[in-house]
Design a protein around this motif. Structure first.
Motif, PDB file in Angstrom:
ATOM      1  N   PRO A 232      -7.760   3.312   5.093  1.00 19.42           N
ATOM      2  CA  PRO A 232      -7.169   1.922   4.384  1.00 19.42           C
ATOM      3  C   PRO A 232      -6.354   2.247   3.198  1.00 19.42           C
ATOM      4  O   PRO A 232      -5.675   1.337   2.832  1.00 19.42           O
ATOM      5  N   GLY A 233      -6.805   3.288   2.505  1.00 20.60           N
ATOM      6  CA  GLY A 233      -5.699   3.620   1.033  1.00 20.60           C
ATOM      7  C   GLY A 233      -6.123   5.062   0.751  1.00 20.60           C
ATOM      8  O   GLY A 233      -7.045   5.711   1.258  1.00 20.60           O
ATOM      9  N   LEU A 234      -5.427   5.534  -0.174  1.00 19.43           N
ATOM     10  CA  LEU A 234      -5.601   6.744  -0.612  1.00 19.43           C
ATOM     11  C   LEU A 234      -6.925   6.646  -1.748  1.00 19.43           C
ATOM     12  O   LEU A 234      -6.838   6.009  -2.813  1.00 19.43           O
ATOM     13  N   VAL A 235      -8.098   7.669  -1.622  1.00 16.49           N
ATOM     14  CA  VAL A 235      -8.873   7.990  -2.541  1.00 16.49           C
ATOM     15  C   VAL A 235      -9.060   9.108  -3.130  1.00 16.49           C
ATOM     16  O   VAL A 235      -9.362  10.046  -2.198  1.00 16.49           O
TER      17      VAL A 235
ATOM     18  N   TYR B 143      -7.191  -5.274  -1.176  1.00 15.38           N
ATOM     19  CA  TYR B 143      -7.363  -5.852  -0.156  1.00 15.38           C
ATOM     20  C   TYR B 143      -7.858  -7.437  -0.137  1.00 15.38           C
ATOM     21  O   TYR B 143      -8.624  -7.565  -1.413  1.00 15.38           O
TER      22      TYR B 143
ATOM     23  N   ARG C  90      -7.497   5.423  -6.927  1.00 10.47           N
ATOM     24  CA  ARG C  90      -7.255   4.754  -5.556  1.00 10.47           C
ATOM     25  C   ARG C  90      -5.755   4.290  -5.350  1.00 10.47           C
ATOM     26  O   ARG C  90      -5.170   3.609  -6.439  1.00 10.47           O
TER      27      ARG C  90
ATOM     28  N   ARG D  30       4.255  -3.449  -1.402  1.00 11.30           N
ATOM     29  CA  ARG D  30       3.382  -3.692  -2.561  1.00 11.30           C
ATOM     30  C   ARG D  30       2.788  -2.385  -2.833  1.00 11.30           C
ATOM     31  O   ARG D  30       2.196  -1.845  -1.643  1.00 11.30           O
TER      32      ARG D  30
ATOM     33  N   TRP E 245      -0.896  -0.993  -5.101  1.00  9.19           N
ATOM     34  CA  TRP E 245      -2.037  -1.054  -6.072  1.00  9.19           C
ATOM     35  C   TRP E 245      -2.503   0.272  -6.515  1.00  9.19           C
ATOM     36  O   TRP E 245      -2.756   1.109  -5.549  1.00  9.19           O
TER      37      TRP E 245
ATOM     38  N   TRP F 118     -12.676  -2.123  -1.798  1.00  6.12           N
ATOM     39  CA  TRP F 118     -11.309  -2.278  -1.334  1.00  6.12           C
ATOM     40  C   TRP F 118     -10.813  -3.767  -1.847  1.00  6.12           C
ATOM     41  O   TRP F 118      -9.590  -3.974  -2.222  1.00  6.12           O
TER      42      TRP F 118
ATOM     43  N   THR G  77      -6.387  -1.813   9.528  1.00  3.02           N
ATOM     44  CA  THR G  77      -5.313  -0.615   9.753  1.00  3.02           C
ATOM     45  C   THR G  77      -4.568  -1.000  11.107  1.00  3.02           C
ATOM     46  O   THR G  77      -3.920  -0.133  11.830  1.00  3.02           O
TER      47      THR G  77
ATOM     48  N   VAL H 166      -3.383   1.820  -2.865  1.00  7.36           N
ATOM     49  CA  VAL H 166      -3.415   0.878  -1.489  1.00  7.36           C
ATOM     50  C   VAL H 166      -1.769   0.458  -1.604  1.00  7.36           C
ATOM     51  O   VAL H 166      -1.321   0.113  -2.548  1.00  7.36           O
ATOM     52  N   GLN H 167      -1.119   0.970  -0.611  1.00  3.63           N
ATOM     53  CA  GLN H 167       0.225   0.594  -0.296  1.00  3.63           C
ATOM     54  C   GLN H 167       0.670  -0.187   1.129  1.00  3.63           C
ATOM     55  O   GLN H 167       0.035   0.179   1.955  1.00  3.63           O
ATOM     56  N   THR H 168       1.412  -1.019   0.730  1.00  3.91           N
ATOM     57  CA  THR H 168       2.042  -1.799   2.009  1.00  3.91           C
ATOM     58  C   THR H 168       3.343  -1.547   2.101  1.00  3.91           C
ATOM     59  O   THR H 168       3.925  -0.806   1.136  1.00  3.91           O
TER      60      THR H 168
ATOM     61  N   ARG I 163      -9.134   3.813 -12.858  1.00  2.00           N
ATOM     62  CA  ARG I 163     -10.504   3.810 -13.512  1.00  2.00           C
ATOM     63  C   ARG I 163     -11.245   5.045 -13.843  1.00  2.00           C
ATOM     64  O   ARG I 163     -11.976   5.173 -14.958  1.00  2.00           O
TER      65      ARG I 163
END
Lengths: 198, 85
Positions: free
Chosen positions: B47-50, A183, B62, B69, B71, A178, A79, B64-66, B75
């Motif tokens: 580092p991501g939403l969980v 990641y 989960r 992009r 993800w 991750w 981060t 993950v965003q940039t 599941r």
């Protein structure tokens, strides 16, 4: 008239200890993907399992009886914060893996609370990785991964699994929590390997 | 670290799927509990939403965003029931 500063690179990175894209922090931020496990050392156990199913476990007392090292390392979080010169006490992974009969090239690290991460076995050896139980002269707090966490400071900090519970050695790589969600599978901060395809 | 509620998921889910899923009913793949996505316990955003099940803490989704992009992992949800009208 506009003034153009020739030669300005725009990166503004002055500290050679900082990998690309990182900024320096004096704090120790806490990031988490779930509730913080509170593991009493009386029921803590670390288990190493080989690709053939051979298992070896250490209780907290057995773990503390292993030779430990005091190390000063730089931490780099994906981060983008970096913390330089952090002081840890931990048992080098050679103490667990050194005498093991294995041809596995990959390791899957698992934690109390269900977190997992993966890395090559060779990144656990050669004085690059420890199971740390003290930070800055104090017992490691649960927020920072206590009672014990993996410490692999040459990779982004998500690889240094908090609340470590075990390591499974594998013939085939197995991406972790991750690594399966975008990641990077390896996570070298000096090559800025943050996400898939970096 | 404390969690927040599932409304934090609204923006990222809308950015990825184009719909507001927070009012949808999700079923946990771990314990079978069913409830609105907004009732999930959410950790992050870095580092991501969980999002975890409020009943059993199983990971439901989960994100993950940039900058360019994202993800999305669903599941942990057996199903998502969306009202169409």
């Amino acid at each position: 008239m506009a003034i153009v500063a020739r030669g300005f690179t725009g990166r503004g990175r002055s500290d050679p200890a900082l990998p690309p894209g990182q900024y320096l922090t004096q704090d120790f931020p806490v990031l988490s993907a779930g509730p913080t496990p509170r593991i009493d050392t009386s029921r803590w156990q670390f288990t190493l399992a080989t690709e053939t199913g051979e298992r070896q476990s250490w209780t907290w007392e057995q773990f503390l009886a292993l030779p430990s090292e005091d190390v000063t390392v730089d931490l780099h979080c994906v981060t983008k914060w970096s913390k330089l010169g952090s002081h840890w006490t931990g048992v080098p992974l050679e103490e667990f893996l050194g005498e093991l009969d294995t041809s596995a090239e990959y390791a899957s690290v698992s934690s109390y609370g269900g977190y997992t991460t993966n890395l090559p076995v060779e990144d656990l050896l050669g004085g690059q990785a420890w199971i740390a139980h003290r930070y800055d002269g104090e017992d490691l707090t649960p927020e920072h991964g206590g009672p014990a966490r993996l410490l692999v400071p040459h990779l982004y900090l998500w690889k240094s699994a908090k609340w470590i519970r075990g390591i499974q050695l594998l013939i085939e790589d197995e991406p972790g929590f991750w690594e399966t969600a975008g990641y990077h599978n390896y996570g070298d901060p000096w090559r800025e390997q943050r996400y898939w395809g970096d | 670290m404390t969690h927040t509620d599932g409304n934090l998921l609204a923006g990222p889910l809308r950015a990825i799927l184009g719909v507001d899923l927070t009012t949808a009913q999700g079923t946990c793949d771990g314990c079978g509990a069913r409830g609105p996505i907004a009732s999930a316990l959410v950790y992050g955003p870095e580092p991501g939403l969980v999002a975890r099940c409020p009943s059993c803490e199983n990971v439901l989704l989960r994100i993950v965003q940039t900058a360019d992009r994202a993800w999305l992992d669903l599941r942990g949800l057996t199903s998502i029931e969306v009202a169409l009208a």
